[in-house]
Design a protein around this motif. Sequence first.
Motif, PDB file in Angstrom:
ATOM      1  N   TRP A 150     -31.454 -28.448   5.707  1.00 47.29           N
ATOM      2  CA  TRP A 150     -31.348 -29.707   4.780  1.00 47.29           C
ATOM      3  C   TRP A 150     -31.800 -29.285   3.681  1.00 47.29           C
ATOM      4  O   TRP A 150     -31.101 -29.476   2.422  1.00 47.29           O
ATOM      5  CB  TRP A 150     -32.140 -30.711   5.426  1.00 47.29           C
ATOM      6  CG  TRP A 150     -32.121 -31.921   4.377  1.00 47.29           C
ATOM      7  CD1 TRP A 150     -31.324 -32.896   4.436  1.00 47.29           C
ATOM      8  CD2 TRP A 150     -33.189 -32.152   3.583  1.00 47.29           C
ATOM      9  NE1 TRP A 150     -31.438 -33.870   3.384  1.00 47.29           N
ATOM     10  CE2 TRP A 150     -32.517 -33.200   2.824  1.00 47.29           C
ATOM     11  CE3 TRP A 150     -34.415 -31.631   3.105  1.00 47.29           C
ATOM     12  CZ2 TRP A 150     -33.438 -34.044   1.645  1.00 47.29           C
ATOM     13  CZ3 TRP A 150     -34.999 -32.165   1.998  1.00 47.29           C
ATOM     14  CH2 TRP A 150     -34.753 -33.296   1.455  1.00 47.29           C
ATOM     15  N   TYR A 151     -32.856 -28.303   3.402  1.00 48.78           N
ATOM     16  CA  TYR A 151     -33.378 -27.924   2.043  1.00 48.78           C
ATOM     17  C   TYR A 151     -32.401 -26.929   1.393  1.00 48.78           C
ATOM     18  O   TYR A 151     -32.027 -27.227   0.219  1.00 48.78           O
ATOM     19  CB  TYR A 151     -34.879 -27.178   2.301  1.00 48.78           C
ATOM     20  CG  TYR A 151     -35.434 -26.444   1.132  1.00 48.78           C
ATOM     21  CD1 TYR A 151     -36.104 -27.517   0.170  1.00 48.78           C
ATOM     22  CD2 TYR A 151     -35.093 -25.266   0.761  1.00 48.78           C
ATOM     23  CE1 TYR A 151     -36.599 -26.970  -1.016  1.00 48.78           C
ATOM     24  CE2 TYR A 151     -35.841 -24.610  -0.176  1.00 48.78           C
ATOM     25  CZ  TYR A 151     -36.258 -25.303  -1.413  1.00 48.78           C
ATOM     26  OH  TYR A 151     -36.984 -25.041  -2.352  1.00 48.78           O
ATOM     27  N   ASP A 180     -29.204 -27.194   1.919  1.00 52.41           N
ATOM     28  CA  ASP A 180     -28.214 -27.770   1.640  1.00 52.41           C
ATOM     29  C   ASP A 180     -28.373 -28.572   0.035  1.00 52.41           C
ATOM     30  O   ASP A 180     -27.548 -28.756  -1.090  1.00 52.41           O
ATOM     31  CB  ASP A 180     -27.625 -28.812   2.539  1.00 52.41           C
ATOM     32  CG  ASP A 180     -26.934 -28.293   3.866  1.00 52.41           C
ATOM     33  OD1 ASP A 180     -26.847 -27.403   3.736  1.00 52.41           O
ATOM     34  OD2 ASP A 180     -27.021 -28.905   4.771  1.00 52.41           O
ATOM     35  N   GLN A 181     -29.540 -28.915  -0.255  1.00 54.40           N
ATOM     36  CA  GLN A 181     -29.837 -29.692  -1.198  1.00 54.40           C
ATOM     37  C   GLN A 181     -30.196 -28.755  -2.325  1.00 54.40           C
ATOM     38  O   GLN A 181     -29.718 -29.138  -3.514  1.00 54.40           O
ATOM     39  CB  GLN A 181     -31.448 -30.396  -1.021  1.00 54.40           C
ATOM     40  CG  GLN A 181     -31.523 -31.505   0.087  1.00 54.40           C
ATOM     41  CD  GLN A 181     -30.417 -32.676  -0.392  1.00 54.40           C
ATOM     42  OE1 GLN A 181     -30.652 -33.037  -1.657  1.00 54.40           O
ATOM     43  NE2 GLN A 181     -29.867 -33.093   0.292  1.00 54.40           N
ATOM     44  N   HIS A 219     -26.425 -28.212  -3.491  1.00 50.16           N
ATOM     45  CA  HIS A 219     -26.034 -29.273  -4.297  1.00 50.16           C
ATOM     46  C   HIS A 219     -26.402 -29.212  -5.442  1.00 50.16           C
ATOM     47  O   HIS A 219     -25.839 -29.745  -6.466  1.00 50.16           O
ATOM     48  CB  HIS A 219     -26.080 -30.474  -3.282  1.00 50.16           C
ATOM     49  CG  HIS A 219     -25.634 -31.952  -3.914  1.00 50.16           C
ATOM     50  ND1 HIS A 219     -23.992 -32.029  -3.967  1.00 50.16           N
ATOM     51  CD2 HIS A 219     -26.342 -32.893  -4.416  1.00 50.16           C
ATOM     52  CE1 HIS A 219     -24.119 -33.143  -4.612  1.00 50.16           C
ATOM     53  NE2 HIS A 219     -25.484 -33.839  -4.925  1.00 50.16           N
TER      54      HIS A 219
END
Length: 324
Positions: A311-312, A314-315, A318
């Motif tokens: 998740w980190y 992906d952030q 982004h």
Amino acid sequence: MCRKVFSVLLNFFVVIISAEWNSNDYMKREHSLIKPYQGKGMMVPYWDFQGITLVTPNYVRVTPDRQSQSGSLWNSIPCNVLAWELHVNFKIHGHGKDLFGDGMAIWYTKDRMVQGPVFGNMDYFHGLAIFIDTYSNHNGEHNHQHPYISAMINNGTLHYDHDRDGTHTSLAGCEVKLRNVYYDTHLTIRYEKDTLTVLTDVDNKGEWKDCFKTSGVKLPTGYYWGVSAATGELSDNHDILSMRLYELDSSDVDVVSAEDRSKIIPSAEKFEAPREHVEDPKPAWSGTKTFFVMLFVFLLIIAIAIAGISWYRDQQEHAKKRFY
């Protein structure tokens, strides 16, 4: 020659005298159950049946080897014998090798034909119960193994604690190895001079062995004989082959007969009041179970960590795209 004749005559008179002395020790047919069981039609003289109980030519099956079954058989005539001895020929057997139950009970009680949670009979009874507890996964903490024979005297106010195998209200008992044997097993219950004695013959040796003997037991007359049995998640066949009640020629009958024994309350001098019900401590986890639980927690932490890292990332990706 004269000595031989004298010896023969002496033995003859001894036999006659012995027979005369034991003349009152005779079987009470109205309180006994022996082959052939059937009378007219499907009726059995002096006996009533309840629940799943089945009468066959060779035995009376109180319960079959099936789960959640109960049955009973009850003498229809109240017993007014002051001193007695009951012989029970029975068999307990089934398919279970390590897990089996629950057991059967022999009753001498005020009420009859009342189904309930105590081996198929009512709780808070008045009278005597002899329990043959075969439940292999015994409840609570006690210092004996199963099968186990025990006695309970109840005045109608005591609860049989099934969760503790009745140990809090037990009068006395003994361990017996009587299940799944190829021969018949026998039990004798004797009541004389306010003394209750239980003996067993379960080794196929034709010998009676003491189970227990306790004095100071008060039992009234006019109660009923019965047998009940029950199965739960575990099961067994509980069979009665015969029951024979003998009236004893007791030396205290004249003394006892002066008292109206039909009015007394069942009691025992050595009886202990039931203790407070205390829950068993929860069993500790085994080493294997602890290992797998810790492994599961470890893998769960790793999975959460990997999901967090993904998740980190992906952030971060982004954010870079928005910057350009």
